[in-house]
Write an enzyme that holds these catalytic residues in place. Structure first.
Site, PDB file in Angstrom:
ATOM      1  N   ASP A 186       0.843  -1.194   0.000  1.00 45.65           N
ATOM      2  CA  ASP A 186       0.000   0.000   0.000  1.00 45.65           C
ATOM      3  C   ASP A 186       0.880   1.246   0.000  1.00 45.65           C
ATOM      4  O   ASP A 186       1.579   1.519   0.976  1.00 45.65           O
ATOM      5  CB  ASP A 186      -0.889  -0.024   1.251  1.00 45.65           C
ATOM      6  N   ASP A 187       0.881   1.960  -1.126  1.00 45.80           N
ATOM      7  CA  ASP A 187       1.646   3.215  -1.255  1.00 45.80           C
ATOM      8  C   ASP A 187       3.142   2.989  -1.379  1.00 45.80           C
ATOM      9  O   ASP A 187       3.936   3.855  -0.980  1.00 45.80           O
ATOM     10  CB  ASP A 187       1.402   4.153  -0.065  1.00 45.80           C
ATOM     11  N   CYS A 226      -5.440   4.629  -3.609  1.00 44.28           N
ATOM     12  CA  CYS A 226      -5.679   3.259  -3.160  1.00 44.28           C
ATOM     13  C   CYS A 226      -6.965   2.638  -3.705  1.00 44.28           C
ATOM     14  O   CYS A 226      -6.920   1.668  -4.460  1.00 44.28           O
ATOM     15  CB  CYS A 226      -5.706   3.211  -1.634  1.00 44.28           C
ATOM     16  N   ASP A 259      -0.442  -0.698  -4.852  1.00 45.16           N
ATOM     17  CA  ASP A 259      -1.666  -0.130  -5.424  1.00 45.16           C
ATOM     18  C   ASP A 259      -1.431   1.232  -6.067  1.00 45.16           C
ATOM     19  O   ASP A 259      -2.183   1.658  -6.940  1.00 45.16           O
ATOM     20  CB  ASP A 259      -2.791  -0.046  -4.392  1.00 45.16           C
ATOM     21  N   ASN A 260      -0.408   1.937  -5.646  1.00 46.08           N
ATOM     22  CA  ASN A 260       0.017   3.187  -6.285  1.00 46.08           C
ATOM     23  C   ASN A 260       1.415   3.504  -5.784  1.00 46.08           C
ATOM     24  O   ASN A 260       1.935   2.841  -4.889  1.00 46.08           O
ATOM     25  CB  ASN A 260      -0.940   4.349  -5.975  1.00 46.08           C
TER      26      ASN A 260
END
Length: 650
Positions: free
Chosen positions: A63-64, A99, A338-339
């Site tokens: 995540d991130d 996200c 996710d990014n």
């Protein structure tokens, strides 16, 4: 060629072929044309068209996590077990750099404008909007389960799955243990729901250790079953904890690692006024970062690197368990985020939500059957391509009646197994694959050391031209009416905005990119895979089918002067105003005007209501993830697990 009757092992029959193959996988049982059992190395079976036990898929999504800040450099296990034993894809992008919309795009295989999940909360979208739209009933796990796979998921799936709506669990999974908001971002206060049941608190443990133990236990269970499996593993790491000035919290055993580490001072780190004034919207007004802010950002960078060591532990134990069960070489292991994430780039202290390389270009590594080892590939891909790829692995192809009719992505499996194949000049990989579309609706989030600043006017439409042989560009049109154009081959920091006072050559380029962006923001299914289909000078040849002999198949052809009048006739990409969500009339024109925006495959969600948790919070005291807990098992964790009470659920 293979003696099916005698069941001779192919690695004895074809030693020369095996010796030349990049992977020497474990033997698996296969069936040949005579339905007699034999043995075969998995990639060779594929090459000979023999039926094998279909591969398993382990999909690890952080995540991130950044690519361009160098976070992978501080994950020795990811490097050793995935990058050195698989292929790294340097040109893999998200479709929305945030996200929830990124995850929705991935799980549905659609562009953000077709999922209509465009934010992490209302009105743009979150898990409640996902439910109301009906997309929860028609996405990746449903398709894989129907194809005969066991489907599992552990960790964060989507923003907005919380203690108020937990019983409306994510559909399609045969087993899912989902992080529950508002505990998802509390590393030492883990609360998860199993298959939509009452959420359970796991006190005394760090989130990465809980997810690691659950993942290992699940593989142990799945390995003993006849069906192949898909397992998603989704730690929150390295997302910041929620609250002013909070950082990701690593396991205690790693909190002193990398003591002198600083965020990289890349070419676009805290740039001068010369470059900053060429930016658009709120970004151009960012002040230079001062020493106090920079010191805090260096601390954030260290905390991110430390926390990712907990993910390294997950990867290490997952690989070890797959190896122990004898299924590693028949399993695709995919690692991504996710990014992306930026720190100090373009003077924005920290965060995501921008279209620049740091936010949209993410880590992407694949290890598995037929994937060459220790390679780096610049073949392009995007998150919306993953669902079609997983279906391809499962043997469900587009000519099957059960194949979803709305997928905008394409299978990347051939790229994974042939990563060093250079695309031809024109068309690239059969047409259109040079085009990456990134879009965004809502506010830009700047996660400063002192709290989150939500910047208005952050809606934009963007495309990238991604070419291994040069000629690469980033072009964007913002809701403010401003435009950006960067020659990313000569200007990798995306600093010099060529859309300001363009010369004749640049103006011709912009006219082509405007047409392509208009097509990309309007696309669906085949036209997302190749938006050039919509940009043919002859109207009767537009989007007839993917195999049409097109006049224009890539940017080089489009730039020919004979097409000047045609591209000049195409309307400009525009927003009527800056809005926090997707609204069809606000984003007209489209090309063609009668675009569907995915509405035929989802329910209306106008003015949807989002759930609001109201229970008393579970209180956690202490920080966990000690060295003694490095190998804690799920059975040990369950000894102190507790269901949330009615008062805690609210």
């Amino acid at each position: 060629m293979v003696n099916q009757e005698l069941g001779i092992r192919m690695n004895y029959v074809l030693p020369a072929l095996l010796a030349s193959y990049p992977l020497h996988g474990d033997d698996v049982t296969v069936k040949g044309p005579a339905s007699h059992l034999t043995k075969c190395v998995v990639p060779i079976c594929f090459g000979l068209g023999l039926q094998t036990q279909r591969p398993n898929i382990v999909f690890i999504i952080t995540d991130d996590q950044d690519l361009h800040l160098g976070s992978l450099d501080y994950q020795p296990v990811v490097k050793k077990e995935l990058a050195e034993k698989g292929t790294t894809f340097s040109q893999h992008y998200v479709t929305v750099a945030k996200c929830c919309p990124s995850r929705a795009s991935l799980l549905r295989g659609q562009a953000g404008h077709n999922t209509n999940i465009t934010e992490v909360g209302p009105p743009g979208g979150n898990y409640d909007k996902w439910l109301i739209s009906g997309e929860n009933e028609d996405y990746l796990p449903h398709w894989l389960t129907a194809a005969g796979y066991n489907t599992g998921y552990i960790g964060k799936i989507m923003n907005g799955y919380n203690t108020a709506n937990y019983n409306k669990g994510p559909g399609g999974w045969t087993h899912i243990q989902t992080a529950v908001d508002g505990y998802t971002y509390e590393y030492n206060n883990v609360v998860m729901s199993l298959n939509g049941q009452t959420p359970i608190s796991y006190p005394g443990y760090h989130q990465s250790d809980v997810i690691r133990a659950m993942a290992v236990d699940r593989i142990e269970n799945l390995a003993g079953q006849a069906n192949p499996f898909f397992l998603g593993i989704a730690p929150t790491t390295p997302h910041v904890e929620l609250g002013p000035g909070k950082w990701p919290v690593p396991p205690v055993r790693y909190q002193n690692e990398f003591p002198n580490l600083k965020a990289p001072r890349s070419v676009n780190w805290n740039p001068s006024d010369t470059y900053q004034k060429q930016k658009v919207s709120w970004i151009k007004n960012q002040a230079l970062l001062n020493d106090s802010t920079i010191a805090k950002l260096d601390g954030l960078y260290r905390a991110r690197a430390q926390s990712l060591l907990g993910v390294d532990d997950i990867v290490e134990d997952v690989i070890a368990k797959l190896q122990e069960k004898g299924i590693l070489n028949n399993t695709y292991v995919i690692y991504t985020s996710d990014n992306g994430w930026h720190i100090g780039n373009h003077r924005v202290s920290a965060g995501k939500s921008l279209h620049y390389l740091e936010d949209s270009n993410v880590p992407f590594i694949v290890r598995g059957p037929g994937v060459p080892v220790n390679k780096t590939s610049n073949l392009p891909g995007a998150h919306l391509d993953l669902a079609p790829t997983f279906l391809d692995i499962a043997g469900l192809t587009s000519d099957n009646a059960a194949y979803p009719p709305f997928l905008d992505g394409r299978s990347l499996l051939d790229n994974w197994q042939n990563p060093e194949v250079e695309p031809t000049q024109c068309p690239v990989n059969g047409g259109g694959h040079e085009v990456i579309n990134v879009e965004y609706w809502g506010k830009g989030e700047e996660e400063t050391p002192w709290g989150v600043i939500a910047h208005p006017n952050n809606s934009y439409k963007t495309l990238r031209i991604v070419r291994p042989d040069g000629g690469t560009y980033l072009y964007s049109k913002w809701c403010t009416g401003e435009a950006e154009l960067y020659d990313t081959a000569s200007d990798p920091g995306e600093l010099t905005n060529l859309a300001i006072n363009p010369n004749a050559t640049t103006s011709r380029l912009i006219s082509r990119l405007n047409g392509l962006l208009l097509a990309a923001k309007s696309c669906a299914v085949d036209t997302c895979r190749n938006p050039w289909q919509l940009l043919q000078p002859e109207p009767d040849r537009r989007a007839v089918d993917a195999q049409t002999n097109l006049t224009i198949t890539c940017l080089e052809q489009a730039l020919e002067p004979k097409f000047d009048d045609f591209f000049a006739s195409i309307p400009q990409v525009a927003f009527h105003q800056c809005m926090p969500y997707q609204y069809r009339p606000n984003e007209m024109p489209y090309w063609p005007e009668n675009v569907g925006l995915g509405e035929a495959f989802r329910n209306p969600t106008d003015n949807y209501q989002s759930s609001s948790p109201s229970g008393a919070k579970v209180v956690s005291n202490g920080t966990f993830g000690t060295a003694a807990q490095r190998n804690v098992t799920l059975s040990e964790i369950l000894k102190t697990a507790k269901k949330l009470t009615p008062a805690q659920l609210g």
